[in-house]
Design an enzyme around this catalytic site. Structure first.
Site, PDB file in Angstrom:
ATOM      1  N   ASN A 148      -8.000 -34.838 -39.503  1.00  0.00           N
ATOM      2  CA  ASN A 148      -7.253 -36.116 -39.470  1.00  0.00           C
ATOM      3  C   ASN A 148      -8.186 -37.224 -39.639  1.00  0.00           C
ATOM      4  O   ASN A 148      -8.668 -37.583 -38.634  1.00  0.00           O
ATOM      5  CB  ASN A 148      -6.092 -36.309 -38.281  1.00  0.00           C
ATOM      6  CG  ASN A 148      -5.394 -37.494 -38.257  1.00  0.00           C
ATOM      7  OD1 ASN A 148      -5.411 -38.203 -39.259  1.00  0.00           O
ATOM      8  ND2 ASN A 148      -4.813 -37.721 -37.145  1.00  0.00           N
ATOM      9  N   LYS A 172      -7.254 -40.121 -40.197  1.00  0.00           N
ATOM     10  CA  LYS A 172      -6.763 -41.611 -39.609  1.00  0.00           C
ATOM     11  C   LYS A 172      -6.912 -42.519 -40.723  1.00  0.00           C
ATOM     12  O   LYS A 172      -7.305 -42.519 -41.702  1.00  0.00           O
ATOM     13  CB  LYS A 172      -7.393 -41.906 -38.182  1.00  0.00           C
ATOM     14  CG  LYS A 172      -7.128 -40.661 -37.145  1.00  0.00           C
ATOM     15  CD  LYS A 172      -7.403 -40.874 -35.781  1.00  0.00           C
ATOM     16  CE  LYS A 172      -7.256 -39.744 -35.099  1.00  0.00           C
ATOM     17  NZ  LYS A 172      -7.048 -40.039 -33.553  1.00  0.00           N
ATOM     18  N   HIS A 188       2.599 -37.865 -35.039  1.00  0.00           N
ATOM     19  CA  HIS A 188       1.309 -37.838 -34.436  1.00  0.00           C
ATOM     20  C   HIS A 188       1.327 -38.701 -33.135  1.00  0.00           C
ATOM     21  O   HIS A 188       2.196 -39.788 -33.316  1.00  0.00           O
ATOM     22  CB  HIS A 188       0.207 -38.383 -35.477  1.00  0.00           C
ATOM     23  CG  HIS A 188      -1.461 -38.191 -34.696  1.00  0.00           C
ATOM     24  ND1 HIS A 188      -1.638 -39.401 -33.967  1.00  0.00           N
ATOM     25  CD2 HIS A 188      -2.053 -37.235 -34.826  1.00  0.00           C
ATOM     26  CE1 HIS A 188      -3.040 -38.952 -33.534  1.00  0.00           C
ATOM     27  NE2 HIS A 188      -3.334 -37.789 -33.984  1.00  0.00           N
ATOM     28  N   GLU A 244      -0.161 -41.137 -32.176  1.00  0.00           N
ATOM     29  CA  GLU A 244      -0.484 -42.637 -32.729  1.00  0.00           C
ATOM     30  C   GLU A 244       0.727 -43.181 -33.181  1.00  0.00           C
ATOM     31  O   GLU A 244       1.157 -44.397 -32.939  1.00  0.00           O
ATOM     32  CB  GLU A 244      -1.742 -42.684 -33.298  1.00  0.00           C
ATOM     33  CG  GLU A 244      -2.784 -42.597 -32.557  1.00  0.00           C
ATOM     34  CD  GLU A 244      -4.237 -41.964 -33.233  1.00  0.00           C
ATOM     35  OE1 GLU A 244      -4.177 -42.146 -34.627  1.00  0.00           O
ATOM     36  OE2 GLU A 244      -5.128 -41.694 -32.574  1.00  0.00           O
ATOM     37  N   GLU A 284      -1.236 -31.777 -28.788  1.00  0.00           N
ATOM     38  CA  GLU A 284      -2.224 -32.369 -28.781  1.00  0.00           C
ATOM     39  C   GLU A 284      -2.097 -33.179 -27.395  1.00  0.00           C
ATOM     40  O   GLU A 284      -1.218 -34.277 -27.631  1.00  0.00           O
ATOM     41  CB  GLU A 284      -2.421 -33.421 -29.681  1.00  0.00           C
ATOM     42  CG  GLU A 284      -2.564 -32.759 -31.281  1.00  0.00           C
ATOM     43  CD  GLU A 284      -3.120 -33.912 -31.986  1.00  0.00           C
ATOM     44  OE1 GLU A 284      -4.528 -33.541 -32.516  1.00  0.00           O
ATOM     45  OE2 GLU A 284      -2.719 -34.908 -32.452  1.00  0.00           O
ATOM     46  N   GLY A 290      -9.223 -38.661 -28.921  1.00  0.00           N
ATOM     47  CA  GLY A 290     -10.370 -39.654 -29.061  1.00  0.00           C
ATOM     48  C   GLY A 290     -10.967 -39.929 -27.742  1.00  0.00           C
ATOM     49  O   GLY A 290     -11.414 -41.260 -27.699  1.00  0.00           O
ATOM     50  N   SER A 294      -9.994 -34.142 -29.049  1.00  0.00           N
ATOM     51  CA  SER A 294     -11.722 -34.042 -28.723  1.00  0.00           C
ATOM     52  C   SER A 294     -12.305 -32.648 -29.213  1.00  0.00           C
ATOM     53  O   SER A 294     -12.878 -32.197 -28.191  1.00  0.00           O
ATOM     54  CB  SER A 294     -11.825 -34.675 -27.432  1.00  0.00           C
ATOM     55  OG  SER A 294     -11.512 -35.800 -27.211  1.00  0.00           O
TER      56      SER A 294
END
Ligand code: PEP
Length: 250
Positions: free
Chosen positions: A9, A11, A95, A97, A167, A173, A212
Site C-alpha cells: 500500500n 498510500k 483501511h 486511515e 491491521e 506506521g 509495520s
C-alpha cells in the site's frame, strides 16, 4: 492450499520517477520470489503507469479506495469500473486511515466492498482495533463488528474470493508490530468465525497481516498457520525492502 499474497500500500507517496524505479525494481526481482503473489496499490494517478509497466507480468495491482456508486456527480471519487479499466485486480476497502481520517463507517465500507465485487474486483477488507480497544479487551468484538457489517448485507458468500487484512491500528506506521502469536490469535479468530458459517469459504479466504511488517519479521509472521501474507505500507516503497518481505514467504 492458500497462496500467500504480499501487497504494498503506497498510500499518498510517489512520483512518476519513483513509480518507474520502484516497479522496475520489483519486476526485476519478482522472479526470485516465485512463492507469493505480489500486488501493489499505487495512488490513482499512477495506475495507468503501473498497468503499462506491469501488464503481462506476475505482479498485480489495485486501488487504495473506491466510491460505491457506478458513476455520477461525485466530484473527486473513483468507481470500481474505472479501476477495472486500468487493469486492477484488487481494491482496499476500509483501511484504518480511511476510517479514522475520512470518517468511513463500517456500513460505508460494506457498500464499497459490494461495489468492488459487483465490478469483478477482489476487495481487501481492512479490519483492526485501536490501542485503547486492545487494552480494554475489545479486539475481537471490534474486528467481528467490522466483518459483520459485510456479513449482514451479503452473508458468508460475500467473502468467497475476497481477502481480509487484519491491521491493528496501533501497529500501522508506528514501528510496533503485533507479535506473531498476537497476530495469529486474531487471524484464527477471524477464520474460525467464517469457518463456523461456511467451512469452504473459511478455509479458502486469505487473511493478511498488516502493521509495520519488515523483512526482519515477515518470515515469522508467514509461518503462522492462519496468516496468508501481508499488507505492507512503509516497507513497500523501496523494491529491496518489499522483495525482502516477499523472500520471507518462501
Ligand atoms: C498499512 O498502511 O496498511 C500498513 C500496514 O502500513 P505500515 O506497514 O507502514 O505499518
Amino acid at each position: 492450499m492458500r497462496r500467500l499474497l504480499v501487497a504494498g500500500n503506497w498510500k499518498m507517496h510517489g512520483s512518476r520517477a519513483m513509480v518507474e524505479e520502484l516497479m522496475n525494481g520489483l519486476l526485476d526481482g519478482a522472479g526470485s520470489v516465485p512463492g507469493p503473489e505480489l500486488a501493489v496499490f499505487p495512488p490513482f494517478p499512477y495506475l495507468a503507469l503501473v498497468q503499462s509497466l506491469a501488464g503481462g507480468s506476475s505482479i498485480a495491482w489495485g486501488g487504495q479506495n473506491l466510491d460505491p456508486h457506478e458513476q455520477g456527480a461525485f466530484t473527486g471519487e473513483v468507481s470500481a469500473g474505472m479501476l477495472r479499466d486500468f487493469g486492477c485486480r484488487y481494491v482496499l476497502v476500509g483501511h484504518s486511515e480511511r476510517r479514522s481520517l475520512f470518517g468511513e463507517s463500517s456500513a460505508q465500507v460494506a457498500r464499497k466492498f459490494f461495489a468492488a465485487k459487483a465490478a469483478g474486483l477482489v476487495p481487501v477488507l481492512c479490519v483492526g482495533e485501536t490501542q485503547a480497544e486492545r487494552e480494554s479487551g475489545d479486539t475481537e468484538r471490534v474486528v467481528a463488528a467490522q466483518i459483520d457489517a459485510v456479513l449482514d448485507s451479503g452473508g458468508t458468500a460475500a467473502f468467497a474470493d475476497a481477502v481480509i487484512a487484519y491491521e491493528p491500528v496501533w501497529a500501522i506506521g508506528t514501528g510496533l508490530t503485533a507479535s506473531s502469536e498476537q497476530a495469529q490469535a486474531i487471524h484464527a479468530f477471524i477464520r474460525d468465525k467464517l469457518t463456523g458459517l461456511d467451512g469452504t469459504i473459511g478455509g479458502q479466504i486469505r487473511l493478511l497481516y498488516g502493521g509495520s511488517v519488515k523483512a526482519t519479521n515477515a518470515a515469522d509472521l508467514f509461518r503462522q498457520p492462519d496468516i496468508d501474507g501481508a499488507l505492507v505500507g512503509g516497507a513497500s516503497l523501496a523494491a529491496e525492502d518489499f522483495l525482502g518481505i516477499c523472500q520471507g514467504a518462501g
